[in-house]
Motif scaffolding. Structure first.
Motif, PDB file in Angstrom:
ATOM      1  N   ALA A  38       0.842  -1.191   0.000  1.00  0.00           N
ATOM      2  CA  ALA A  38       0.000   0.000   0.000  1.00  0.00           C
ATOM      3  C   ALA A  38       0.881   1.246   0.000  1.00  0.00           C
ATOM      4  O   ALA A  38       2.038   1.211   0.421  1.00  0.00           O
ATOM      5  CB  ALA A  38      -0.912   0.006   1.220  1.00  0.00           C
ATOM      6  N   ARG A  39       0.288   2.355  -0.453  1.00  0.00           N
ATOM      7  CA  ARG A  39       0.984   3.638  -0.477  1.00  0.00           C
ATOM      8  C   ARG A  39      -0.063   4.736  -0.323  1.00  0.00           C
ATOM      9  O   ARG A  39      -1.135   4.689  -0.924  1.00  0.00           O
ATOM     10  CB  ARG A  39       1.710   3.802  -1.806  1.00  0.00           C
ATOM     11  CG  ARG A  39       2.511   5.070  -1.926  1.00  0.00           C
ATOM     12  CD  ARG A  39       3.254   5.157  -3.261  1.00  0.00           C
ATOM     13  NE  ARG A  39       2.345   5.523  -4.332  1.00  0.00           N
ATOM     14  CZ  ARG A  39       2.136   4.818  -5.441  1.00  0.00           C
ATOM     15  NH1 ARG A  39       2.768   3.686  -5.634  1.00  0.00           N
ATOM     16  NH2 ARG A  39       1.296   5.221  -6.358  1.00  0.00           N
ATOM     17  N   TYR A  40       0.217   5.723   0.523  1.00  0.00           N
ATOM     18  CA  TYR A  40      -0.669   6.860   0.747  1.00  0.00           C
ATOM     19  C   TYR A  40       0.046   8.115   0.281  1.00  0.00           C
ATOM     20  O   TYR A  40       1.158   8.396   0.716  1.00  0.00           O
ATOM     21  CB  TYR A  40      -1.009   6.967   2.230  1.00  0.00           C
ATOM     22  CG  TYR A  40      -1.931   8.104   2.591  1.00  0.00           C
ATOM     23  CD1 TYR A  40      -3.310   7.970   2.462  1.00  0.00           C
ATOM     24  CD2 TYR A  40      -1.433   9.301   3.082  1.00  0.00           C
ATOM     25  CE1 TYR A  40      -4.158   9.000   2.809  1.00  0.00           C
ATOM     26  CE2 TYR A  40      -2.278  10.335   3.436  1.00  0.00           C
ATOM     27  CZ  TYR A  40      -3.642  10.182   3.296  1.00  0.00           C
ATOM     28  OH  TYR A  40      -4.476  11.204   3.647  1.00  0.00           O
ATOM     29  N   GLU A  41      -0.576   8.866  -0.616  1.00  0.00           N
ATOM     30  CA  GLU A  41       0.012  10.103  -1.117  1.00  0.00           C
ATOM     31  C   GLU A  41      -0.894  11.260  -0.749  1.00  0.00           C
ATOM     32  O   GLU A  41      -2.057  11.292  -1.133  1.00  0.00           O
ATOM     33  CB  GLU A  41       0.175  10.047  -2.639  1.00  0.00           C
ATOM     34  CG  GLU A  41       1.182   9.024  -3.093  1.00  0.00           C
ATOM     35  CD  GLU A  41       1.388   9.040  -4.598  1.00  0.00           C
ATOM     36  OE1 GLU A  41       0.904   9.978  -5.275  1.00  0.00           O
ATOM     37  OE2 GLU A  41       2.037   8.112  -5.092  1.00  0.00           O
ATOM     38  N   CYS A  42      -0.349  12.210   0.015  1.00  0.00           N
ATOM     39  CA  CYS A  42      -1.084  13.417   0.383  1.00  0.00           C
ATOM     40  C   CYS A  42      -0.834  14.466  -0.683  1.00  0.00           C
ATOM     41  O   CYS A  42       0.311  14.829  -0.954  1.00  0.00           O
ATOM     42  CB  CYS A  42      -0.646  13.919   1.759  1.00  0.00           C
ATOM     43  SG  CYS A  42      -1.525  15.417   2.257  1.00  0.00           S
TER      44      CYS A  42
END
Length: 77
Positions: A34-38
């Motif tokens: 998973a990866r979260y990009e703000c």
């Protein structure tokens, strides 16, 4: 009705490729990730571990645990 919504972040999830074994476990060809990009502060966060449990915990907590940092802008020389 006119409304405007702004996308503030993106959560990418790859469920991986696993098969259940005859012993009740899983054999992974490709682990989940998973990866979260703000999009406000331009940061990228990934989970500490790479197992299915680590990914599930990351997905469940990232939106509430992320704090935006000030965006760093390149200064002209």
């Amino acid at each position: 009705m006119t409304s405007r919504q702004v996308v503030a972040a993106a959560l990418f999830v790859d469920l991986g490729d696993g098969r259940e074994t005859s012993h009740g476990g899983y054999r992974w060809k490709r682990l989940p990730r998973a990866r979260y990009e703000c999009l406000r502060c331009h940061t990228v966060e990934v989970p500490d571990g790479n197992g299915p449990g680590d990914i599930a915990r990351f997905i469940n907590t990232i939106r509430s645990s992320h704090t935006c940092r000030p965006a760093v802008q390149a200064q002209a020389a």
